[in-house]
Enzyme design. Structure first.
Site, PDB file in Angstrom:
ATOM      1  N   ASP A   6     -14.327  51.328  39.760  1.00 56.83           N
ATOM      2  CA  ASP A   6     -15.268  50.258  40.091  1.00 56.83           C
ATOM      3  C   ASP A   6     -14.437  48.988  40.179  1.00 56.83           C
ATOM      4  O   ASP A   6     -13.946  48.491  39.173  1.00 56.83           O
ATOM      5  CB  ASP A   6     -16.330  50.144  38.979  1.00 56.83           C
ATOM      6  CG  ASP A   6     -17.195  48.902  39.132  1.00 56.83           C
ATOM      7  OD1 ASP A   6     -17.131  48.245  40.196  1.00 56.83           O
ATOM      8  OD2 ASP A   6     -17.947  48.589  38.182  1.00 56.83           O
ATOM      9  N   GLU A 147     -21.754  51.099  45.753  1.00 56.16           N
ATOM     10  CA  GLU A 147     -22.004  50.911  44.316  1.00 56.16           C
ATOM     11  C   GLU A 147     -23.374  51.447  43.884  1.00 56.16           C
ATOM     12  O   GLU A 147     -23.466  52.136  42.872  1.00 56.16           O
ATOM     13  CB  GLU A 147     -21.851  49.432  43.949  1.00 56.16           C
ATOM     14  CG  GLU A 147     -20.380  49.028  43.909  1.00 56.16           C
ATOM     15  CD  GLU A 147     -20.147  47.544  44.022  1.00 56.16           C
ATOM     16  OE1 GLU A 147     -21.128  46.762  43.917  1.00 56.16           O
ATOM     17  OE2 GLU A 147     -18.991  47.148  44.217  1.00 56.16           O
ATOM     18  N   ASP A 170     -28.718  45.430  41.033  1.00 54.15           N
ATOM     19  CA  ASP A 170     -27.383  45.199  40.463  1.00 54.15           C
ATOM     20  C   ASP A 170     -27.110  43.706  40.380  1.00 54.15           C
ATOM     21  O   ASP A 170     -26.846  43.043  41.382  1.00 54.15           O
ATOM     22  CB  ASP A 170     -26.344  45.898  41.349  1.00 54.15           C
ATOM     23  CG  ASP A 170     -24.921  45.756  40.801  1.00 54.15           C
ATOM     24  OD1 ASP A 170     -24.733  45.058  39.778  1.00 54.15           O
ATOM     25  OD2 ASP A 170     -24.006  46.344  41.399  1.00 54.15           O
TER      26      ASP A 170
END
Ligand code: AMP
Length: 576
Positions: A6, A147, A170
């Protein structure tokens, strides 16, 4: 082994599948989350993560943070970035290098591949820049995944049910996005995504900072970071406590600060900020064409979703309890790790978002590989082609199912073979449709249909067409590169030979029937000889050229042959 990474705006993390479990790897201090911050020293020294963050107060212009905002941009307007004279990709590469180092140190061996996540709204340039950053760091980026998809994988949403729709909210340090995903048969599709690349928890830090420093006339750059850090700390505390007292004694050697901030005050302060995220959510819902009732889950990721006000606002908007079962900072890296594990075969459970690692096809005339599903096709998928009989009255057609990148069938792997009965017809007139279908589990099913009888033969290939050993795939691909020239020559020769074998008897017939006019004979004879010689010599390019020449030379005569045949047919039919 493939790493899951990530590469976040404020934080980054790396993981790997170990003994079938996805785990995030901690650095020497036991921390699994690393600040996406890089310090560039005057003499070329570089430090990444917490160490770099510690230097920010003292050397703000040498420390680059939130560089993700500039990925793929034509021009970055970040003072520190400009000062250190690096591109966003180069800075990101340093972050990736550090993650790679941590992983290799933990695992005890070198790793060269990674899956990296990017926001769903990233365009091609931003994705390409992320890939390049990986390459600069010495990592082959085997997949870029969204993501929200990674978050959904981490939450195990692929296991929910056959078809599910989820919203992933998010809210990180510097960016916000809301993505609506539809998952069917293990494959995720982004239905809609909306966000703001300039909205995140940092804004809240600034709001608290302004509150703390309202009465201080001037603040140096160094002090600014110190106060920002305190503001952030207070924000975190207010996620669990009803109030928090910030104390900064003698911050400038003389003055001190002591201020109490309550959760209520923070909620009032951040109301408009949260509302901005809700606006994006509404827009994404409209774009997706879904109603809130259509959603199976609302997943929260990103550190800022720890704020109670955020949680309740999102839950209220979607009329849905929010899923907070996962660590908000780790979910995306975990999802990337799961994807990496699936791709490397380290995770048994097939979570698909997968592609065919090698081309699939069947053997055709002359021993050639005929690709039906090319390498790197996203599964599930299907594709087909029509084939004809190679000889008059052929009774059966043998089908060999192949996997591989080589031009000649013999150099590829045989996955299976079977036969299809054919209608006895003149050459080229019987037809068999062949369809390849790979389902979400990577299982290949081949269907062959005799067109005139409509009879089907269906064969399921036992081994997975997708879950192929990494090393074997690599070997196959490099062999195809290594032999590219010879393979191509052989294909050209084989194709030209097949054509020649068809053409030569046809030319003989034309010559025999006296359909050639005087001016043409010489050219046809010469071309005919040329084809024969090239065939004997086994020279691919000369053969191809000679065949083309002969084809051209006999064009007019061939047309006459067709005309004659038609006339004869007509005569027969009309009984003349
Ligand atoms: P991310 O980009 O997902 O790593 O999120 C980082 C952001 O989450 C930063 O703005 C943090 O200040 C914020 N954050 C982390 N923990 C908390 C918390 N307990 N309460 C509120 N915000 C937090």
């Amino acid at each position: 082994m493939i790493l899951g990474i990530d590469l976040g705006t404020t934080h980054s993390a790396v993981g790997v599948v170990d003994s079938g479990f996805p785990i995030l790897l901690a650095d020497e201090d036991g921390k699994r989350i690393m600040p996406s911050v890089v310090w560039f020293g005057e003499d070329g020294q570089i430090e990444v993560g917490r160490k770099a963050l510690r230097r920010r107060a003292a050397e703000p212009m040498q420390v680059v943070s939130s560089v993700k905002r500039w990925m793929g941009a034509d021009r970055a307007v970040d003072p520190a970035l400009e000062n250190v004279g690096k591109t966003p990709e180069e800075v990101s590469a340093e972050i990736l290098k550090e993650l790679k180092r941590i992983a290799e140190w933990r695992i005890g061996s070198e790793v060269a591949k990674a899956v990296i996540t990017v926001p769903a709204y990233f365009n091609d340039a931003q994705r390409a820049a992320t890939k390049r950053a990986g390459e600069l760091a010495g990592l082959e980026v085997v997949r870029i995944i969204n993501e929200p998809t990674a978050a959904a994988l981490a939450y195990g949403l692929d296991k929910l049910k056959d078809k599910a729709r989820v919203a992933v909210y998010d809210l990180g340090g510097g960016t916000f996005d809301l993505t609506i995903l539809e998952m069917e048969g293990g494959v995720f599709q982004v239905l809609a995504t909306h966000g703001d690349t300039r909205l995140g928890g940092d804004d809240v830090d600034r709001m608290i900072f302004s509150m703390l420093t309202a009465e201080i006339p001037e603040i140096s750059e160094t002090l600014r970071w110190k106060f920002m850090e305190e503001a952030e700390k207070a924000k975190r505390i207010l996620s669990v406590e009803a109030s928090c007292t910030v104390r900064i004694p003698f911050y400038d050697g003389e003055n001190s600060i002591e201020k109490t901030v309550t959760r209520e005050e923070l909620d009032a302060l951040t109301k408009g900020w949260i509302a901005k995220t809700l606006k994006c959510c509404r827009q994404a819902m409209i774009d997706s064409g879904l109603e809130t009732g259509d959603l199976d889950a609302v997943v929260l990721v990103g550190g800022s979703t720890r704020m109670p006000a955020v949680r309740s606002a999102v839950s209220e908007l979607f009329k849905h309890e929010v899923d907070v079962t996962q660590h908000p900072d780790e979910a995306i890296a975990l999802g990337a790790t799961i994807q990496a594990g699936v791709m490397s075969g380290a995770m048994r459970k097939m979570v698909l978002l997968d592609v065919t690692p090698l081309s699939l096809g069947i053997e055709t005339f002359g021993g050639l590989m005929n690709v039906i599903i090319p390498r790197n096709t996203t599964i599930p998928c299907k594709a087909g082609e029509m084939f004809t009989n190679a000889a008059d009255n052929q009774e059966k057609m043998g089908l060999r199912i192949l996997q591989g990148e080589r031009e000649m069938a013999r150099d590829n792997w045989e996955l299976g073979k079977f036969e299809v009965e054919m209608e006895k017809l003149p050459k080229g007139q019987a037809r068999v449709g062949v369809q390849f279908r790979i389902d979400a589990d990577g299982i290949l099913e081949v269907l062959a249909r005799e067109i005139s009888t409509g009879k089907d033969v269906v064969v399921k290939i036992a081994s997975s067409a997708v879950n192929v050993d990494d090393a074997a795939v690599e070997e196959m691909v490099s062999a195809s590169v290594e032999h590219a020239f010879d393979d191509m020559s052989e294909r050209i020769f084989t194709e030209a030979k097949l054509k020649a074998e068809e053409l030569l008897p046809a030319v003989e017939m034309i010559l025999g029937q006296g359909l050639v006019e005087d001016g043409e004979k010489e050219e046809i004879d010469a071309a005919y000889q040329e084809v024969k010689i090239a065939l004997e010599k086994g020279a691919p390019n000369p053969l191809k050229e000679a065949v083309q020449k002969l084809d051209k030379a006999t064009e007019a005569a061939a047309a006459r042959l067709v005309e004659k045949a038609m006339e004869e047919a007509l005569e027969r039919e009309m009984g003349i």
